[in-house]
Design an enzyme around this catalytic site. Structure first.
Site, PDB file in Angstrom:
ATOM      1  N   GLU A  32      17.115 -17.042  26.512  1.00  0.00           N
ATOM      2  CA  GLU A  32      16.990 -16.245  27.745  1.00  0.00           C
ATOM      3  C   GLU A  32      18.210 -16.483  28.615  1.00  0.00           C
ATOM      4  O   GLU A  32      18.580 -17.619  28.884  1.00  0.00           O
ATOM      5  CB  GLU A  32      15.700 -16.625  28.473  1.00  0.00           C
ATOM      6  CG  GLU A  32      15.537 -16.008  29.847  1.00  0.00           C
ATOM      7  CD  GLU A  32      15.660 -14.470  29.871  1.00  0.00           C
ATOM      8  OE1 GLU A  32      14.900 -13.800  29.150  1.00  0.00           O
ATOM      9  OE2 GLU A  32      16.538 -13.964  30.610  1.00  0.00           O
ATOM     10  N   GLY A  38      10.130 -14.723  31.800  1.00  0.00           N
ATOM     11  CA  GLY A  38       9.247 -13.670  32.323  1.00  0.00           C
ATOM     12  C   GLY A  38       9.924 -12.308  32.454  1.00  0.00           C
ATOM     13  O   GLY A  38       9.263 -11.309  32.719  1.00  0.00           O
ATOM     14  N   GLY A 114      22.140 -14.537  24.381  1.00  0.00           N
ATOM     15  CA  GLY A 114      22.006 -14.544  22.921  1.00  0.00           C
ATOM     16  C   GLY A 114      22.861 -13.429  22.326  1.00  0.00           C
ATOM     17  O   GLY A 114      22.841 -12.303  22.813  1.00  0.00           O
ATOM     18  N   GLY A 182       9.003   8.811  40.685  1.00  0.00           N
ATOM     19  CA  GLY A 182       8.257   8.163  39.599  1.00  0.00           C
ATOM     20  C   GLY A 182       7.494   6.970  40.156  1.00  0.00           C
ATOM     21  O   GLY A 182       7.424   6.767  41.377  1.00  0.00           O
ATOM     22  N   ILE A 184       8.002   3.665  40.193  1.00  0.00           N
ATOM     23  CA  ILE A 184       8.689   2.621  40.969  1.00  0.00           C
ATOM     24  C   ILE A 184       9.049   3.140  42.363  1.00  0.00           C
ATOM     25  O   ILE A 184       8.840   2.458  43.366  1.00  0.00           O
ATOM     26  CB  ILE A 184       9.928   2.106  40.195  1.00  0.00           C
ATOM     27  CG1 ILE A 184       9.467   1.343  38.939  1.00  0.00           C
ATOM     28  CG2 ILE A 184      10.793   1.205  41.071  1.00  0.00           C
ATOM     29  CD1 ILE A 184      10.579   0.871  38.023  1.00  0.00           C
ATOM     30  N   GLU A 203      13.051  14.404  44.767  1.00  0.00           N
ATOM     31  CA  GLU A 203      12.771  14.470  43.326  1.00  0.00           C
ATOM     32  C   GLU A 203      13.350  15.763  42.751  1.00  0.00           C
ATOM     33  O   GLU A 203      13.130  16.839  43.301  1.00  0.00           O
ATOM     34  CB  GLU A 203      11.254  14.387  43.094  1.00  0.00           C
ATOM     35  CG  GLU A 203      10.773  14.749  41.708  1.00  0.00           C
ATOM     36  CD  GLU A 203      11.332  13.880  40.583  1.00  0.00           C
ATOM     37  OE1 GLU A 203      11.274  12.646  40.691  1.00  0.00           O
ATOM     38  OE2 GLU A 203      11.846  14.456  39.597  1.00  0.00           O
ATOM     39  N   VAL A 237      20.095  15.297  44.340  1.00  0.00           N
ATOM     40  CA  VAL A 237      21.030  14.530  45.169  1.00  0.00           C
ATOM     41  C   VAL A 237      22.423  14.789  44.623  1.00  0.00           C
ATOM     42  O   VAL A 237      22.674  14.606  43.436  1.00  0.00           O
ATOM     43  CB  VAL A 237      20.685  13.025  45.106  1.00  0.00           C
ATOM     44  CG1 VAL A 237      21.757  12.185  45.783  1.00  0.00           C
ATOM     45  CG2 VAL A 237      19.322  12.774  45.743  1.00  0.00           C
ATOM     46  N   MET A 319       7.881   2.410  29.028  1.00  0.00           N
ATOM     47  CA  MET A 319       8.457   1.138  29.484  1.00  0.00           C
ATOM     48  C   MET A 319       7.430   0.427  30.350  1.00  0.00           C
ATOM     49  O   MET A 319       7.456   0.520  31.575  1.00  0.00           O
ATOM     50  CB  MET A 319       9.753   1.393  30.233  1.00  0.00           C
ATOM     51  CG  MET A 319      10.889   1.789  29.303  1.00  0.00           C
ATOM     52  SD  MET A 319      12.405   1.995  30.223  1.00  0.00           S
ATOM     53  CE  MET A 319      13.626   1.983  28.923  1.00  0.00           C
ATOM     54  N   HIS A 445     -24.847  -0.374  39.934  1.00  0.00           N
ATOM     55  CA  HIS A 445     -24.851   0.324  41.216  1.00  0.00           C
ATOM     56  C   HIS A 445     -24.855  -0.703  42.332  1.00  0.00           C
ATOM     57  O   HIS A 445     -25.565  -1.699  42.236  1.00  0.00           O
ATOM     58  CB  HIS A 445     -26.103   1.204  41.322  1.00  0.00           C
ATOM     59  CG  HIS A 445     -26.218   1.865  42.653  1.00  0.00           C
ATOM     60  ND1 HIS A 445     -25.445   2.952  43.003  1.00  0.00           N
ATOM     61  CD2 HIS A 445     -26.985   1.569  43.734  1.00  0.00           C
ATOM     62  CE1 HIS A 445     -25.738   3.321  44.239  1.00  0.00           C
ATOM     63  NE2 HIS A 445     -26.669   2.496  44.705  1.00  0.00           N
TER      64      HIS A 445
END
Ligand code: FAD
Length: 466
Positions: A32, A38, A114, A182, A184, A203, A237, A319, A445
Protein backbone atom coordinates in the site's frame (compact mmCIF):
# COMPACT_ATOMS: atom_id res chain seq x y z
CA UNK A 1 10.27 -12.86 0.29
CA UNK A 2 8.10 -15.41 -1.49
CA UNK A 3 4.29 -15.52 -1.39
CA UNK A 4 1.27 -17.33 -2.81
CA UNK A 5 -0.40 -13.96 -3.28
CA UNK A 6 0.63 -10.31 -3.29
CA UNK A 7 -2.23 -7.80 -3.36
CA UNK A 8 -1.40 -4.29 -4.58
CA UNK A 9 -3.63 -1.72 -2.84
CA UNK A 10 -5.48 -2.10 0.46
CA UNK A 11 -8.82 -0.47 -0.31
CA UNK A 12 -11.99 -2.50 0.37
CA UNK A 13 -11.13 -4.74 -2.59
CA UNK A 14 -7.50 -5.40 -1.66
CA UNK A 15 -7.63 -5.78 2.11
CA UNK A 16 -10.71 -8.01 2.01
CA UNK A 17 -9.08 -10.16 -0.68
CA UNK A 18 -5.93 -10.51 1.44
CA UNK A 19 -7.86 -11.50 4.56
CA UNK A 20 -9.97 -14.08 2.70
CA UNK A 21 -6.84 -15.51 1.01
CA UNK A 22 -5.09 -15.80 4.37
CA UNK A 23 -8.17 -17.49 5.88
CA UNK A 24 -7.93 -20.04 3.07
CA UNK A 25 -4.30 -20.78 3.87
CA UNK A 26 -2.51 -18.72 1.19
CA UNK A 27 0.70 -16.99 2.26
CA UNK A 28 -0.32 -13.42 1.55
CA UNK A 29 1.18 -9.93 1.50
CA UNK A 30 -0.26 -6.51 0.71
CA UNK A 31 1.49 -3.45 -0.70
CA UNK A 32 0.00 0.00 0.00
CA UNK A 33 1.39 3.37 -1.00
CA UNK A 34 -0.74 5.33 1.48
CA UNK A 35 0.36 5.61 5.12
CA UNK A 36 -2.89 3.98 6.21
CA UNK A 37 -4.92 1.04 4.89
CA UNK A 38 -8.52 1.15 3.69
CA UNK A 39 -8.03 2.93 0.35
CA UNK A 40 -10.25 5.67 -1.02
CA UNK A 41 -13.23 4.31 0.88
CA UNK A 42 -11.90 4.55 4.42
CA UNK A 43 -9.53 7.50 3.99
CA UNK A 44 -11.19 9.95 1.58
CA UNK A 45 -14.46 8.34 0.45
CA UNK A 46 -17.30 6.41 2.03
CA UNK A 47 -16.31 6.77 5.68
CA UNK A 48 -15.38 10.48 5.99
CA UNK A 49 -18.32 11.48 3.76
CA UNK A 50 -20.75 9.48 5.87
CA UNK A 51 -19.31 10.95 9.09
CA UNK A 52 -19.90 14.47 7.74
CA UNK A 53 -23.35 13.52 6.41
CA UNK A 54 -24.24 12.19 9.86
CA UNK A 55 -22.90 15.22 11.73
CA UNK A 56 -24.39 17.79 9.33
CA UNK A 57 -27.76 16.03 9.45
CA UNK A 58 -27.71 16.23 13.25
CA UNK A 59 -26.83 19.94 12.95
CA UNK A 60 -29.73 20.59 10.61
CA UNK A 61 -32.11 18.58 12.79
CA UNK A 62 -31.14 20.55 15.86
CA UNK A 63 -31.26 23.83 13.93
CA UNK A 64 -34.51 23.39 12.05
CA UNK A 65 -36.53 20.41 13.25
CA UNK A 66 -36.05 19.87 16.99
CA UNK A 67 -38.65 22.60 17.64
CA UNK A 68 -41.26 20.53 15.78
CA UNK A 69 -40.57 17.69 18.22
CA UNK A 70 -41.04 19.98 21.19
CA UNK A 71 -37.34 20.25 21.93
CA UNK A 72 -36.03 23.78 22.47
CA UNK A 73 -32.25 24.01 22.22
CA UNK A 74 -31.74 27.75 21.76
CA UNK A 75 -29.16 28.88 19.25
CA UNK A 76 -27.36 25.98 17.59
CA UNK A 77 -23.73 26.77 16.81
CA UNK A 78 -21.40 25.02 14.42
CA UNK A 79 -17.89 24.11 15.54
CA UNK A 80 -16.51 22.97 12.19
CA UNK A 81 -13.09 22.14 13.61
CA UNK A 82 -14.68 19.74 16.07
CA UNK A 83 -16.93 18.29 13.37
CA UNK A 84 -13.87 17.63 11.23
CA UNK A 85 -12.17 16.00 14.23
CA UNK A 86 -15.26 13.80 14.69
CA UNK A 87 -14.95 12.77 11.03
CA UNK A 88 -11.25 12.02 11.45
CA UNK A 89 -12.02 9.88 14.50
CA UNK A 90 -14.26 7.71 12.31
CA UNK A 91 -11.56 7.43 9.66
CA UNK A 92 -8.83 6.55 12.18
CA UNK A 93 -11.01 3.97 13.91
CA UNK A 94 -11.65 2.25 10.59
CA UNK A 95 -8.13 2.38 9.16
CA UNK A 96 -6.68 1.07 12.44
CA UNK A 97 -9.28 -1.67 12.35
CA UNK A 98 -8.01 -2.83 8.96
CA UNK A 99 -4.40 -2.77 10.21
CA UNK A 100 -5.48 -4.95 13.14
CA UNK A 101 -7.36 -7.39 10.88
CA UNK A 102 -4.41 -7.78 8.50
CA UNK A 103 -2.12 -8.52 11.44
CA UNK A 104 -4.63 -10.88 13.04
CA UNK A 105 -4.81 -12.85 9.78
CA UNK A 106 -1.02 -12.90 9.46
CA UNK A 107 -0.96 -10.91 6.23
CA UNK A 108 2.45 -9.27 5.70
CA UNK A 109 2.16 -5.56 4.96
CA UNK A 110 4.56 -3.46 2.89
CA UNK A 111 4.31 0.32 2.60
CA UNK A 112 5.37 1.85 -0.69
CA UNK A 113 4.35 1.89 -4.33
CA UNK A 114 3.92 -1.56 -5.79
CA UNK A 115 5.24 -2.04 -9.31
CA UNK A 116 4.91 -5.24 -11.29
CA UNK A 117 8.48 -5.96 -12.28
CA UNK A 118 7.71 -9.13 -14.22
CA UNK A 119 5.62 -12.29 -13.96
CA UNK A 120 5.51 -13.22 -10.26
CA UNK A 121 7.56 -10.22 -9.12
CA UNK A 122 6.35 -7.11 -7.31
CA UNK A 123 8.80 -4.36 -6.49
CA UNK A 124 7.95 -2.21 -3.46
CA UNK A 125 9.32 1.31 -3.80
CA UNK A 126 9.27 3.13 -0.46
CA UNK A 127 8.85 6.89 -0.18
CA UNK A 128 12.51 7.26 0.80
CA UNK A 129 13.48 5.53 -2.46
CA UNK A 130 14.39 2.20 -0.85
CA UNK A 131 13.09 -0.87 -2.61
CA UNK A 132 12.34 -4.51 -1.98
CA UNK A 133 11.44 -7.34 -4.38
CA UNK A 134 8.63 -9.77 -3.55
CA UNK A 135 8.33 -13.10 -5.35
CA UNK A 136 4.79 -14.42 -5.68
CA UNK A 137 2.73 -17.06 -7.44
CA UNK A 138 -0.18 -14.65 -7.96
CA UNK A 139 -0.72 -10.90 -8.04
CA UNK A 140 -4.08 -9.18 -7.46
CA UNK A 141 -4.22 -5.56 -8.62
CA UNK A 142 -6.61 -3.58 -6.42
CA UNK A 143 -5.33 -0.06 -7.03
CA UNK A 144 -8.76 1.55 -7.22
CA UNK A 145 -9.62 4.86 -8.84
CA UNK A 146 -8.88 8.56 -8.87
CA UNK A 147 -10.90 11.74 -9.43
CA UNK A 148 -11.89 12.51 -13.04
CA UNK A 149 -10.48 15.92 -14.03
CA UNK A 150 -12.42 18.47 -16.05
CA UNK A 151 -10.29 19.52 -19.02
CA UNK A 152 -8.86 23.01 -18.50
CA UNK A 153 -9.84 23.15 -14.82
CA UNK A 154 -7.08 22.92 -12.21
CA UNK A 155 -8.03 21.32 -8.91
CA UNK A 156 -6.08 23.16 -6.17
CA UNK A 157 -8.08 21.46 -3.34
CA UNK A 158 -8.74 24.91 -1.82
CA UNK A 159 -10.97 26.93 -4.15
CA UNK A 160 -11.51 24.27 -6.80
CA UNK A 161 -11.79 20.99 -4.96
CA UNK A 162 -12.32 17.31 -5.66
CA UNK A 163 -14.26 15.19 -3.18
CA UNK A 164 -11.04 14.90 -1.17
CA UNK A 165 -10.78 18.69 -0.71
CA UNK A 166 -14.54 18.99 -0.14
CA UNK A 167 -14.18 16.68 2.88
CA UNK A 168 -11.47 18.91 4.36
CA UNK A 169 -12.85 22.47 4.08
CA UNK A 170 -12.00 24.52 7.17
CA UNK A 171 -14.82 27.03 6.65
CA UNK A 172 -18.32 26.83 5.25
CA UNK A 173 -18.33 28.38 1.76
CA UNK A 174 -21.00 31.03 1.29
CA UNK A 175 -21.55 29.81 -2.25
CA UNK A 176 -20.67 26.32 -3.41
CA UNK A 177 -20.97 25.29 -7.04
CA UNK A 178 -21.02 21.54 -7.54
CA UNK A 179 -20.17 20.27 -11.01
CA UNK A 180 -21.93 16.92 -11.47
CA UNK A 181 -25.25 15.70 -10.03
CA UNK A 182 -24.05 12.16 -9.27
CA UNK A 183 -23.87 10.51 -5.86
CA UNK A 184 -20.70 12.23 -4.63
CA UNK A 185 -21.79 15.72 -5.75
CA UNK A 186 -25.22 15.42 -4.14
CA UNK A 187 -23.88 13.91 -0.90
CA UNK A 188 -21.15 16.51 -0.39
CA UNK A 189 -23.43 19.28 -1.68
CA UNK A 190 -25.92 18.22 1.03
CA UNK A 191 -23.25 18.34 3.74
CA UNK A 192 -22.26 21.95 2.98
CA UNK A 193 -25.83 23.11 2.34
CA UNK A 194 -26.87 21.84 5.77
CA UNK A 195 -23.94 23.69 7.31
CA UNK A 196 -25.01 26.95 5.63
CA UNK A 197 -23.70 27.09 2.03
CA UNK A 198 -25.85 28.17 -0.91
CA UNK A 199 -25.41 25.21 -3.23
CA UNK A 200 -25.87 25.22 -7.00
CA UNK A 201 -25.48 21.93 -8.84
CA UNK A 202 -24.58 22.04 -12.53
CA UNK A 203 -25.23 18.87 -14.53
CA UNK A 204 -24.65 18.24 -18.24
CA UNK A 205 -27.48 15.70 -18.50
CA UNK A 206 -31.16 16.56 -18.06
CA UNK A 207 -31.47 14.67 -14.76
CA UNK A 208 -29.82 14.01 -11.43
CA UNK A 209 -28.34 10.60 -10.52
CA UNK A 210 -27.80 9.47 -14.12
CA UNK A 211 -28.10 5.70 -14.35
CA UNK A 212 -30.60 5.38 -11.53
CA UNK A 213 -34.36 4.88 -12.10
CA UNK A 214 -35.79 8.02 -13.77
CA UNK A 215 -38.84 8.40 -11.51
CA UNK A 216 -36.60 8.15 -8.46
CA UNK A 217 -34.28 10.81 -9.87
CA UNK A 218 -37.17 13.23 -10.52
CA UNK A 219 -38.70 12.81 -7.06
CA UNK A 220 -35.29 13.08 -5.40
CA UNK A 221 -34.46 16.27 -7.26
CA UNK A 222 -37.78 17.79 -6.13
CA UNK A 223 -36.98 16.92 -2.52
CA UNK A 224 -33.47 18.38 -2.72
CA UNK A 225 -34.85 21.52 -4.40
CA UNK A 226 -37.29 21.91 -1.46
CA UNK A 227 -34.19 21.82 0.75
CA UNK A 228 -32.94 24.85 -1.26
CA UNK A 229 -30.39 23.09 -3.44
CA UNK A 230 -30.45 24.84 -6.83
CA UNK A 231 -30.15 22.74 -10.00
CA UNK A 232 -28.93 23.74 -13.43
CA UNK A 233 -29.55 20.65 -15.56
CA UNK A 234 -28.74 20.26 -19.27
CA UNK A 235 -25.97 22.74 -18.60
CA UNK A 236 -22.29 22.49 -19.36
CA UNK A 237 -19.36 24.12 -17.62
CA UNK A 238 -17.10 25.83 -20.13
CA UNK A 239 -14.60 27.34 -17.73
CA UNK A 240 -13.63 27.97 -14.12
CA UNK A 241 -11.55 31.01 -13.26
CA UNK A 242 -10.10 31.49 -9.81
CA UNK A 243 -9.17 34.78 -8.20
CA UNK A 244 -8.43 36.18 -4.75
CA UNK A 245 -12.07 36.00 -3.70
CA UNK A 246 -13.06 32.59 -5.02
CA UNK A 247 -14.03 31.43 -8.48
CA UNK A 248 -16.26 32.23 -11.42
CA UNK A 249 -17.83 29.29 -13.19
CA UNK A 250 -18.95 29.88 -16.77
CA UNK A 251 -21.83 27.68 -17.89
CA UNK A 252 -24.02 27.46 -20.96
CA UNK A 253 -26.90 25.24 -22.11
CA UNK A 254 -25.60 21.76 -23.00
CA UNK A 255 -26.87 22.16 -26.55
CA UNK A 256 -25.25 25.58 -26.87
CA UNK A 257 -26.61 29.06 -26.12
CA UNK A 258 -26.05 32.14 -23.98
CA UNK A 259 -23.28 31.70 -21.42
CA UNK A 260 -23.88 32.58 -17.76
CA UNK A 261 -21.42 33.23 -14.94
CA UNK A 262 -21.83 31.76 -11.45
CA UNK A 263 -19.83 33.14 -8.51
CA UNK A 264 -18.53 30.65 -6.01
CA UNK A 265 -16.32 30.59 -2.95
CA UNK A 266 -15.64 26.94 -3.61
CA UNK A 267 -16.20 24.80 -6.71
CA UNK A 268 -16.51 21.03 -6.28
CA UNK A 269 -15.63 18.98 -9.35
CA UNK A 270 -17.59 15.72 -8.98
CA UNK A 271 -17.91 14.36 -12.50
CA UNK A 272 -16.84 10.81 -11.74
CA UNK A 273 -13.80 8.65 -11.14
CA UNK A 274 -11.27 6.93 -13.37
CA UNK A 275 -9.34 3.69 -12.80
CA UNK A 276 -5.91 4.24 -11.25
CA UNK A 277 -2.95 2.31 -12.69
CA UNK A 278 -0.23 4.95 -12.71
CA UNK A 279 3.27 3.65 -11.95
CA UNK A 280 2.02 0.08 -11.67
CA UNK A 281 4.19 -1.21 -14.49
CA UNK A 282 1.34 -2.78 -16.48
CA UNK A 283 3.33 -2.21 -19.65
CA UNK A 284 6.26 -4.25 -18.28
CA UNK A 285 4.21 -7.43 -18.48
CA UNK A 286 1.63 -6.32 -21.08
CA UNK A 287 -1.55 -6.29 -18.96
CA UNK A 288 -4.40 -5.19 -21.26
CA UNK A 289 -6.67 -2.24 -20.48
CA UNK A 290 -9.85 -1.10 -22.25
CA UNK A 291 -10.62 2.28 -23.83
CA UNK A 292 -11.60 3.68 -20.41
CA UNK A 293 -8.27 2.64 -18.86
CA UNK A 294 -9.87 -0.22 -16.87
CA UNK A 295 -7.90 -3.44 -16.54
CA UNK A 296 -9.56 -6.12 -18.63
CA UNK A 297 -10.43 -9.35 -16.82
CA UNK A 298 -12.40 -12.50 -17.52
CA UNK A 299 -15.21 -13.71 -15.24
CA UNK A 300 -12.54 -15.11 -12.86
CA UNK A 301 -10.84 -11.71 -12.55
CA UNK A 302 -7.84 -13.01 -14.52
CA UNK A 303 -6.09 -10.52 -16.78
CA UNK A 304 -4.51 -11.55 -20.09
CA UNK A 305 -1.27 -12.28 -18.18
CA UNK A 306 -1.09 -15.60 -16.30
CA UNK A 307 -0.97 -15.12 -12.53
CA UNK A 308 -2.17 -11.50 -12.59
CA UNK A 309 -5.72 -10.67 -11.49
CA UNK A 310 -7.60 -7.42 -10.90
CA UNK A 311 -10.63 -6.36 -8.84
CA UNK A 312 -12.55 -3.30 -7.63
CA UNK A 313 -12.67 0.19 -9.13
CA UNK A 314 -9.76 -0.58 -11.44
CA UNK A 315 -11.91 -3.01 -13.47
CA UNK A 316 -15.34 -2.64 -15.10
CA UNK A 317 -18.55 -2.41 -13.08
CA UNK A 318 -20.02 -0.05 -10.51
CA UNK A 319 -17.38 1.84 -8.51
CA UNK A 320 -18.66 0.78 -5.11
CA UNK A 321 -16.86 -0.44 -2.02
CA UNK A 322 -19.09 -3.50 -1.49
CA UNK A 323 -18.64 -4.54 -5.14
CA UNK A 324 -14.84 -4.34 -4.64
CA UNK A 325 -15.08 -6.33 -1.39
CA UNK A 326 -17.16 -9.09 -2.93
CA UNK A 327 -14.75 -9.34 -5.85
CA UNK A 328 -11.89 -9.55 -3.33
CA UNK A 329 -13.52 -12.53 -1.66
CA UNK A 330 -14.39 -14.15 -5.00
CA UNK A 331 -10.86 -13.92 -6.44
CA UNK A 332 -9.28 -15.21 -3.19
CA UNK A 333 -11.63 -18.21 -3.27
CA UNK A 334 -10.86 -18.84 -6.94
CA UNK A 335 -7.11 -18.75 -6.19
CA UNK A 336 -7.68 -21.25 -3.37
CA UNK A 337 -9.43 -23.62 -5.77
CA UNK A 338 -12.98 -22.72 -4.77
CA UNK A 339 -15.71 -21.28 -6.98
CA UNK A 340 -16.05 -17.69 -5.83
CA UNK A 341 -18.39 -15.47 -7.79
CA UNK A 342 -20.27 -12.16 -7.62
CA UNK A 343 -23.90 -11.72 -8.67
CA UNK A 344 -23.73 -8.41 -10.55
CA UNK A 345 -27.51 -8.37 -10.88
CA UNK A 346 -27.88 -7.75 -7.15
CA UNK A 347 -25.51 -4.97 -6.12
CA UNK A 348 -27.28 -2.30 -4.07
CA UNK A 349 -26.54 1.34 -4.77
CA UNK A 350 -27.19 3.94 -2.07
CA UNK A 351 -27.11 7.75 -1.87
CA UNK A 352 -26.66 8.76 1.75
CA UNK A 353 -28.45 12.10 1.71
CA UNK A 354 -31.67 12.87 3.57
CA UNK A 355 -33.84 11.23 2.51
CA UNK A 356 -31.66 8.42 1.20
CA UNK A 357 -31.99 6.83 -2.21
CA UNK A 358 -31.38 3.11 -2.65
CA UNK A 359 -31.80 0.77 -5.55
CA UNK A 360 -30.97 -2.76 -6.57
CA UNK A 361 -31.54 -4.57 -9.86
CA UNK A 362 -33.08 -3.09 -12.98
CA UNK A 363 -34.60 0.35 -13.41
CA UNK A 364 -37.82 0.85 -15.41
CA UNK A 365 -35.76 2.36 -18.23
CA UNK A 366 -33.51 -0.73 -18.38
CA UNK A 367 -36.43 -3.14 -18.39
CA UNK A 368 -38.10 -1.20 -21.21
CA UNK A 369 -34.84 -1.10 -23.17
CA UNK A 370 -34.41 -4.87 -22.71
CA UNK A 371 -38.04 -5.49 -23.75
CA UNK A 372 -38.89 -7.22 -20.47
CA UNK A 373 -42.59 -7.05 -19.51
CA UNK A 374 -42.95 -6.04 -15.86
CA UNK A 375 -45.47 -5.00 -13.23
CA UNK A 376 -44.73 -2.10 -10.87
CA UNK A 377 -45.92 -1.79 -7.28
CA UNK A 378 -45.43 1.52 -5.52
CA UNK A 379 -46.09 2.61 -1.95
CA UNK A 380 -45.55 6.14 -0.61
CA UNK A 381 -44.07 6.81 2.81
CA UNK A 382 -46.96 9.27 3.42
CA UNK A 383 -49.05 6.11 3.99
CA UNK A 384 -46.59 4.34 6.29
CA UNK A 385 -47.42 4.55 10.02
CA UNK A 386 -43.87 4.87 11.27
CA UNK A 387 -42.90 7.48 8.68
CA UNK A 388 -45.97 9.53 9.71
CA UNK A 389 -45.06 9.20 13.39
CA UNK A 390 -41.46 10.24 12.69
CA UNK A 391 -42.44 13.06 10.32
CA UNK A 392 -40.31 11.56 7.52
CA UNK A 393 -42.93 11.00 4.82
CA UNK A 394 -40.94 12.03 1.73
CA UNK A 395 -40.44 9.31 -0.87
CA UNK A 396 -41.71 5.87 -1.85
CA UNK A 397 -40.80 2.23 -2.43
CA UNK A 398 -41.16 0.86 -5.96
CA UNK A 399 -40.90 -2.84 -6.76
CA UNK A 400 -40.60 -4.03 -10.34
CA UNK A 401 -41.51 -7.68 -10.92
CA UNK A 402 -41.61 -9.87 -14.01
CA UNK A 403 -45.11 -9.71 -15.50
CA UNK A 404 -45.42 -13.49 -15.90
CA UNK A 405 -43.30 -15.03 -13.14
CA UNK A 406 -43.64 -12.24 -10.50
CA UNK A 407 -39.87 -12.53 -9.86
CA UNK A 408 -38.49 -9.30 -8.40
CA UNK A 409 -36.31 -7.59 -11.01
CA UNK A 410 -35.59 -4.25 -9.39
CA UNK A 411 -36.39 -2.21 -6.30
CA UNK A 412 -36.05 1.55 -5.93
CA UNK A 413 -36.51 3.47 -2.72
CA UNK A 414 -36.43 7.16 -1.87
CA UNK A 415 -36.94 7.71 1.84
CA UNK A 416 -35.47 7.84 5.31
CA UNK A 417 -33.19 4.83 5.93
CA UNK A 418 -33.55 3.59 2.33
CA UNK A 419 -29.94 2.31 2.52
CA UNK A 420 -30.92 -0.16 5.24
CA UNK A 421 -34.32 -0.98 3.73
CA UNK A 422 -32.72 -2.13 0.48
CA UNK A 423 -30.88 -5.00 2.23
CA UNK A 424 -34.03 -7.10 2.67
CA UNK A 425 -34.86 -6.93 -1.03
CA UNK A 426 -31.27 -7.66 -2.02
CA UNK A 427 -31.48 -10.88 0.01
CA UNK A 428 -34.89 -11.64 -1.50
CA UNK A 429 -33.52 -11.12 -5.02
CA UNK A 430 -30.47 -13.28 -4.29
CA UNK A 431 -32.96 -16.05 -3.45
CA UNK A 432 -34.91 -15.27 -6.66
CA UNK A 433 -37.96 -14.18 -4.67
CA UNK A 434 -41.26 -13.18 -6.22
CA UNK A 435 -43.06 -10.00 -5.15
CA UNK A 436 -45.59 -12.30 -3.49
CA UNK A 437 -42.81 -13.86 -1.36
CA UNK A 438 -42.02 -10.41 0.05
CA UNK A 439 -45.71 -9.56 0.41
CA UNK A 440 -46.38 -12.75 2.40
CA UNK A 441 -43.42 -12.17 4.75
CA UNK A 442 -44.49 -10.76 8.10
CA UNK A 443 -42.89 -7.32 8.62
CA UNK A 444 -42.71 -5.75 12.09
CA UNK A 445 -45.08 -2.89 12.90
CA UNK A 446 -44.52 0.01 13.07
CA UNK A 447 -41.45 0.04 10.84
CA UNK A 448 -40.49 1.64 7.55
CA UNK A 449 -40.01 -1.92 6.23
CA UNK A 450 -43.80 -2.21 6.01
CA UNK A 451 -43.59 0.13 3.01
CA UNK A 452 -41.52 -2.57 1.25
CA UNK A 453 -44.18 -5.18 2.01
CA UNK A 454 -46.95 -2.82 0.84
CA UNK A 455 -45.09 -2.07 -2.42
CA UNK A 456 -44.85 -5.85 -2.95
CA UNK A 457 -48.61 -6.11 -2.33
CA UNK A 458 -49.11 -3.21 -4.75
CA UNK A 459 -47.44 -5.26 -7.52
CA UNK A 460 -50.62 -7.38 -7.33
CA UNK A 461 -52.76 -4.25 -6.83
CA UNK A 462 -53.67 -5.22 -3.27
CA UNK A 463 -51.83 -2.80 -1.00
CA UNK A 464 -53.78 -2.34 2.23
CA UNK A 465 -52.90 1.18 3.34
CA UNK A 466 -53.49 3.19 0.14
C1 FAD B 1 -16.24 10.88 -1.63
C2 FAD B 1 -16.52 9.42 -1.94
C3 FAD B 1 -17.55 8.78 -1.30
C4 FAD B 1 -17.80 7.45 -1.57
N1 FAD B 1 -18.83 6.85 -0.91
C5 FAD B 1 -19.10 5.56 -1.14
C6 FAD B 1 -20.13 4.90 -0.43
O1 FAD B 1 -20.80 5.48 0.42
N2 FAD B 1 -20.35 3.59 -0.69
C7 FAD B 1 -19.62 2.91 -1.62
O2 FAD B 1 -19.87 1.72 -1.83
N3 FAD B 1 -18.63 3.51 -2.31
C8 FAD B 1 -18.35 4.81 -2.08
N4 FAD B 1 -17.32 5.41 -2.75
C9 FAD B 1 -16.55 4.60 -3.72
C10 FAD B 1 -15.54 3.69 -2.99
O3 FAD B 1 -14.69 4.49 -2.22
C11 FAD B 1 -14.76 2.87 -4.00
O4 FAD B 1 -15.65 2.18 -4.85
C12 FAD B 1 -13.86 1.87 -3.30
O5 FAD B 1 -12.96 2.53 -2.44
C13 FAD B 1 -13.08 1.04 -4.32
O6 FAD B 1 -12.26 0.14 -3.65
P1 FAD B 1 -10.92 -0.42 -4.28
O7 FAD B 1 -10.38 -1.38 -3.28
O8 FAD B 1 -11.17 -0.89 -5.65
O9 FAD B 1 -9.95 0.84 -4.43
P2 FAD B 1 -9.52 2.01 -3.46
O10 FAD B 1 -10.37 2.12 -2.27
O11 FAD B 1 -9.37 3.21 -4.32
O12 FAD B 1 -8.10 1.55 -2.93
C14 FAD B 1 -7.00 1.45 -3.76
C15 FAD B 1 -5.74 1.53 -2.93
O13 FAD B 1 -4.63 1.19 -3.74
C16 FAD B 1 -3.54 2.02 -3.41
N5 FAD B 1 -2.63 2.02 -4.55
C17 FAD B 1 -2.85 2.50 -5.81
N6 FAD B 1 -1.79 2.26 -6.61
C18 FAD B 1 -0.88 1.62 -5.83
C19 FAD B 1 0.41 1.11 -6.07
N7 FAD B 1 0.98 1.15 -7.28
N8 FAD B 1 1.06 0.54 -5.04
C20 FAD B 1 0.51 0.46 -3.81
N9 FAD B 1 -0.70 0.92 -3.53
C21 FAD B 1 -1.40 1.48 -4.52
C22 FAD B 1 -4.20 3.36 -3.13
O14 FAD B 1 -3.35 4.16 -2.31
C23 FAD B 1 -5.46 2.93 -2.40
O15 FAD B 1 -5.25 2.87 -1.01
C24 FAD B 1 -17.01 6.75 -2.49
C25 FAD B 1 -15.94 7.38 -3.13
C26 FAD B 1 -15.70 8.71 -2.85
C27 FAD B 1 -14.54 9.38 -3.53
Amino acid sequence: MSYDLVVIGTGPGGYVCAIRAAQLGLKTAVVEKRATHGGTCLNVGCIPSKALLHASEAFEEANKHFGELGIEVGTVKLDLKKMQAFKQGGVDGNTKGVEFLLKKNKVDTYHGRGRIAGAGRVEVIAEDGGNQMLETKNIVIATGSDVTRLPGVTIDEKTVVSSTGALELDRVPKKLVVIGAGVIGLELGSVWRRLGAEVTVVEYLDRVLPGMDGEVGKQFQRILAKQCMVFKLSTKVTGVETGKKGATVTVEPAQGGEPEKLDADVVLVAIGRVPFTEGLGLETVGVATDDKGRIETDSHYATNVTGIYAIGDVIAGPMLAHKAEDEGVAVAEILAGQSGHVNYGVIPNVVYTFPEVASVGKSEEELKKDGIAYKAGKFPFTANGRAKANGTTDGFVKILADEKTDRVLGVHIVGADAGNLIAEVAVAMEFAASAEDIARTCHAHPTLTEAVKEAALAVDKRAIHV
